[in-house]
Design a protein around this motif. Structure first.
Motif, PDB file in Angstrom:
ATOM      1  N   CYS A  13       0.826  -1.207   0.000  1.00 59.93           N
ATOM      2  CA  CYS A  13       0.000   0.000   0.000  1.00 59.93           C
ATOM      3  C   CYS A  13       0.861   1.258   0.000  1.00 59.93           C
ATOM      4  O   CYS A  13       2.086   1.183   0.033  1.00 59.93           O
ATOM      5  CB  CYS A  13      -0.903   0.000   1.238  1.00 59.93           C
ATOM      6  N   GLY A  14       0.203   2.387  -0.012  1.00 64.59           N
ATOM      7  CA  GLY A  14       0.897   3.665  -0.005  1.00 64.59           C
ATOM      8  C   GLY A  14       1.761   3.871   1.226  1.00 64.59           C
ATOM      9  O   GLY A  14       2.822   4.486   1.154  1.00 64.59           O
ATOM     10  N   HIS A  15       1.302   3.370   2.363  1.00 62.21           N
ATOM     11  CA  HIS A  15       2.106   3.478   3.581  1.00 62.21           C
ATOM     12  C   HIS A  15       3.422   2.726   3.403  1.00 62.21           C
ATOM     13  O   HIS A  15       4.478   3.204   3.839  1.00 62.21           O
ATOM     14  CB  HIS A  15       1.351   2.930   4.793  1.00 62.21           C
ATOM     15  N   CYS A  16       3.367   1.568   2.769  1.00 63.48           N
ATOM     16  CA  CYS A  16       4.579   0.773   2.524  1.00 63.48           C
ATOM     17  C   CYS A  16       5.552   1.564   1.651  1.00 63.48           C
ATOM     18  O   CYS A  16       6.753   1.597   1.925  1.00 63.48           O
ATOM     19  CB  CYS A  16       4.228  -0.540   1.827  1.00 63.48           C
ATOM     20  N   VAL A  17       5.023   2.192   0.617  1.00 62.10           N
ATOM     21  CA  VAL A  17       5.853   2.992  -0.281  1.00 62.10           C
ATOM     22  C   VAL A  17       6.549   4.095   0.517  1.00 62.10           C
ATOM     23  O   VAL A  17       7.766   4.284   0.416  1.00 62.10           O
ATOM     24  CB  VAL A  17       5.007   3.599  -1.424  1.00 62.10           C
ATOM     25  N   SER A  18       5.795   4.813   1.323  1.00 58.25           N
ATOM     26  CA  SER A  18       6.353   5.900   2.124  1.00 58.25           C
ATOM     27  C   SER A  18       7.413   5.393   3.098  1.00 58.25           C
ATOM     28  O   SER A  18       8.467   6.015   3.257  1.00 58.25           O
ATOM     29  CB  SER A  18       5.250   6.610   2.901  1.00 58.25           C
ATOM     30  N   ALA A  19       7.126   4.281   3.748  1.00 58.08           N
ATOM     31  CA  ALA A  19       8.061   3.737   4.736  1.00 58.08           C
ATOM     32  C   ALA A  19       9.384   3.349   4.089  1.00 58.08           C
ATOM     33  O   ALA A  19      10.465   3.645   4.621  1.00 58.08           O
ATOM     34  CB  ALA A  19       7.438   2.536   5.444  1.00 58.08           C
ATOM     35  N   VAL A  20       9.311   2.694   2.939  1.00 60.36           N
ATOM     36  CA  VAL A  20      10.533   2.258   2.253  1.00 60.36           C
ATOM     37  C   VAL A  20      11.305   3.469   1.730  1.00 60.36           C
ATOM     38  O   VAL A  20      12.521   3.568   1.920  1.00 60.36           O
ATOM     39  CB  VAL A  20      10.200   1.264   1.118  1.00 60.36           C
ATOM     40  N   GLU A  21      10.617   4.398   1.089  1.00 57.63           N
ATOM     41  CA  GLU A  21      11.303   5.578   0.553  1.00 57.63           C
ATOM     42  C   GLU A  21      11.946   6.403   1.661  1.00 57.63           C
ATOM     43  O   GLU A  21      13.062   6.884   1.521  1.00 57.63           O
ATOM     44  CB  GLU A  21      10.351   6.417  -0.296  1.00 57.63           C
ATOM     45  N   LYS A  22      11.253   6.537   2.786  1.00 53.69           N
ATOM     46  CA  LYS A  22      11.803   7.291   3.918  1.00 53.69           C
ATOM     47  C   LYS A  22      13.016   6.579   4.515  1.00 53.69           C
ATOM     48  O   LYS A  22      14.015   7.214   4.862  1.00 53.69           O
ATOM     49  CB  LYS A  22      10.730   7.492   4.986  1.00 53.69           C
ATOM     50  N   ALA A  23      12.956   5.254   4.623  1.00 56.48           N
ATOM     51  CA  ALA A  23      14.075   4.490   5.178  1.00 56.48           C
ATOM     52  C   ALA A  23      15.314   4.618   4.289  1.00 56.48           C
ATOM     53  O   ALA A  23      16.426   4.816   4.787  1.00 56.48           O
ATOM     54  CB  ALA A  23      13.682   3.026   5.331  1.00 56.48           C
ATOM     55  N   VAL A  24      15.116   4.524   2.989  1.00 56.41           N
ATOM     56  CA  VAL A  24      16.244   4.634   2.058  1.00 56.41           C
ATOM     57  C   VAL A  24      16.812   6.053   2.090  1.00 56.41           C
ATOM     58  O   VAL A  24      18.030   6.246   2.107  1.00 56.41           O
ATOM     59  CB  VAL A  24      15.808   4.218   0.632  1.00 56.41           C
ATOM     60  N   SER A  25      15.941   7.041   2.133  1.00 57.85           N
ATOM     61  CA  SER A  25      16.371   8.431   2.221  1.00 57.85           C
ATOM     62  C   SER A  25      17.178   8.669   3.496  1.00 57.85           C
ATOM     63  O   SER A  25      18.146   9.424   3.505  1.00 57.85           O
ATOM     64  CB  SER A  25      15.153   9.349   2.189  1.00 57.85           C
ATOM     65  N   VAL A  27      19.288   6.836   4.937  1.00 62.42           N
ATOM     66  CA  VAL A  27      20.692   6.404   4.861  1.00 62.42           C
ATOM     67  C   VAL A  27      21.448   7.145   3.763  1.00 62.42           C
ATOM     68  O   VAL A  27      22.595   6.838   3.474  1.00 62.42           O
ATOM     69  CB  VAL A  27      20.833   4.866   4.692  1.00 62.42           C
ATOM     70  N   GLY A  28      20.776   8.117   3.125  1.00 60.94           N
ATOM     71  CA  GLY A  28      21.465   8.958   2.151  1.00 60.94           C
ATOM     72  C   GLY A  28      21.330   8.526   0.705  1.00 60.94           C
ATOM     73  O   GLY A  28      22.174   8.868  -0.115  1.00 60.94           O
ATOM     74  N   ALA A  29      20.284   7.788   0.386  1.00 60.31           N
ATOM     75  CA  ALA A  29      20.052   7.356  -0.991  1.00 60.31           C
ATOM     76  C   ALA A  29      18.646   7.776  -1.402  1.00 60.31           C
ATOM     77  O   ALA A  29      17.877   8.290  -0.593  1.00 60.31           O
ATOM     78  CB  ALA A  29      20.210   5.839  -1.098  1.00 60.31           C
ATOM     79  N   SER A  30      18.301   7.546  -2.659  1.00 62.81           N
ATOM     80  CA  SER A  30      16.941   7.830  -3.104  1.00 62.81           C
ATOM     81  C   SER A  30      16.318   6.551  -3.634  1.00 62.81           C
ATOM     82  O   SER A  30      17.020   5.647  -4.092  1.00 62.81           O
ATOM     83  CB  SER A  30      16.930   8.922  -4.179  1.00 62.81           C
ATOM     84  N   ALA A  31      14.989   6.468  -3.547  1.00 64.11           N
ATOM     85  CA  ALA A  31      14.294   5.253  -3.945  1.00 64.11           C
ATOM     86  C   ALA A  31      13.010   5.575  -4.677  1.00 64.11           C
ATOM     87  O   ALA A  31      12.353   6.572  -4.378  1.00 64.11           O
ATOM     88  CB  ALA A  31      13.977   4.407  -2.715  1.00 64.11           C
ATOM     89  N   LYS A  32      12.664   4.706  -5.600  1.00 64.89           N
ATOM     90  CA  LYS A  32      11.373   4.784  -6.271  1.00 64.89           C
ATOM     91  C   LYS A  32      10.775   3.383  -6.204  1.00 64.89           C
ATOM     92  O   LYS A  32      11.340   2.420  -6.721  1.00 64.89           O
ATOM     93  CB  LYS A  32      11.530   5.233  -7.716  1.00 64.89           C
ATOM     94  N   VAL A  33       9.616   3.281  -5.540  1.00 67.90           N
ATOM     95  CA  VAL A  33       8.962   1.992  -5.316  1.00 67.90           C
ATOM     96  C   VAL A  33       7.949   1.716  -6.414  1.00 67.90           C
ATOM     97  O   VAL A  33       7.177   2.594  -6.788  1.00 67.90           O
ATOM     98  CB  VAL A  33       8.264   1.972  -3.934  1.00 67.90           C
ATOM     99  N   LYS A  48      29.441   6.924   0.055  1.00 63.26           N
ATOM    100  CA  LYS A  48      28.734   7.351   1.264  1.00 63.26           C
ATOM    101  C   LYS A  48      27.870   6.267   1.890  1.00 63.26           C
ATOM    102  O   LYS A  48      27.659   6.270   3.105  1.00 63.26           O
ATOM    103  CB  LYS A  48      27.858   8.567   0.946  1.00 63.26           C
ATOM    104  N   VAL A  49      27.338   5.362   1.078  1.00 58.46           N
ATOM    105  CA  VAL A  49      26.440   4.332   1.592  1.00 58.46           C
ATOM    106  C   VAL A  49      26.577   3.078   0.723  1.00 58.46           C
ATOM    107  O   VAL A  49      26.799   3.181  -0.481  1.00 58.46           O
ATOM    108  CB  VAL A  49      24.970   4.828   1.632  1.00 58.46           C
ATOM    109  N   SER A  50      26.476   1.919   1.351  1.00 51.68           N
ATOM    110  CA  SER A  50      26.575   0.672   0.589  1.00 51.68           C
ATOM    111  C   SER A  50      25.189   0.119   0.291  1.00 51.68           C
ATOM    112  O   SER A  50      24.206   0.472   0.953  1.00 51.68           O
ATOM    113  CB  SER A  50      27.370  -0.371   1.378  1.00 51.68           C
ATOM    114  N   LEU A  51      25.133  -0.757  -0.692  1.00 48.58           N
ATOM    115  CA  LEU A  51      23.865  -1.400  -1.009  1.00 48.58           C
ATOM    116  C   LEU A  51      23.378  -2.211   0.195  1.00 48.58           C
ATOM    117  O   LEU A  51      22.185  -2.265   0.475  1.00 48.58           O
ATOM    118  CB  LEU A  51      24.021  -2.289  -2.246  1.00 48.58           C
ATOM    119  N   GLY A  52      24.296  -2.781   0.933  1.00 48.56           N
ATOM    120  CA  GLY A  52      23.931  -3.521   2.145  1.00 48.56           C
ATOM    121  C   GLY A  52      23.257  -2.648   3.184  1.00 48.56           C
ATOM    122  O   GLY A  52      22.309  -3.070   3.850  1.00 48.56           O
ATOM    123  N   ASP A  53      23.734  -1.409   3.313  1.00 49.28           N
ATOM    124  CA  ASP A  53      23.110  -0.461   4.248  1.00 49.28           C
ATOM    125  C   ASP A  53      21.681  -0.150   3.822  1.00 49.28           C
ATOM    126  O   ASP A  53      20.776  -0.029   4.656  1.00 49.28           O
ATOM    127  CB  ASP A  53      23.896   0.849   4.306  1.00 49.28           C
TER     128      ASP A  53
END
Length: 67
Positions: A13-25, A27-33, A48-53
């Motif tokens: 759902c939209g909440h999931c999208v927001s949660a994932v995008e916020k979490a990725v942001s 750690v210093g990266a950007s995300a598109k779900v 600055k950040v690893s894929l593992g992070d």
């Protein structure tokens, strides 16, 4: 900048999208779900950040990154 597409289970759902995008942001990266495809396209600076992070940040929100 590096790019990767992660397969992520558990997003529905939209909440999931927001949660994932916020979490990725956070750690210093950007995300598109893409909910339909169950993917997260990430862009990040490897100096600055690893894929593992990024994967860990997503998993900390309760989603499963499929490897």
């Amino acid at each position: 900048m590096s790019n990767a597409t992660l397969t992520v289970e558990g997003m529905s759902c939209g909440h999931c999208v927001s949660a994932v995008e916020k979490a990725v942001s956070g750690v210093g990266a950007s995300a598109k779900v893409d909910l339909a495809a169950k993917t997260v396209a990430v862009e990040y600076d490897e100096s600055k950040v690893s894929l593992g992070d990024i994967e860990a940040a997503i998993e900390d929100q309760g989603y499963d990154v499929v490897k």
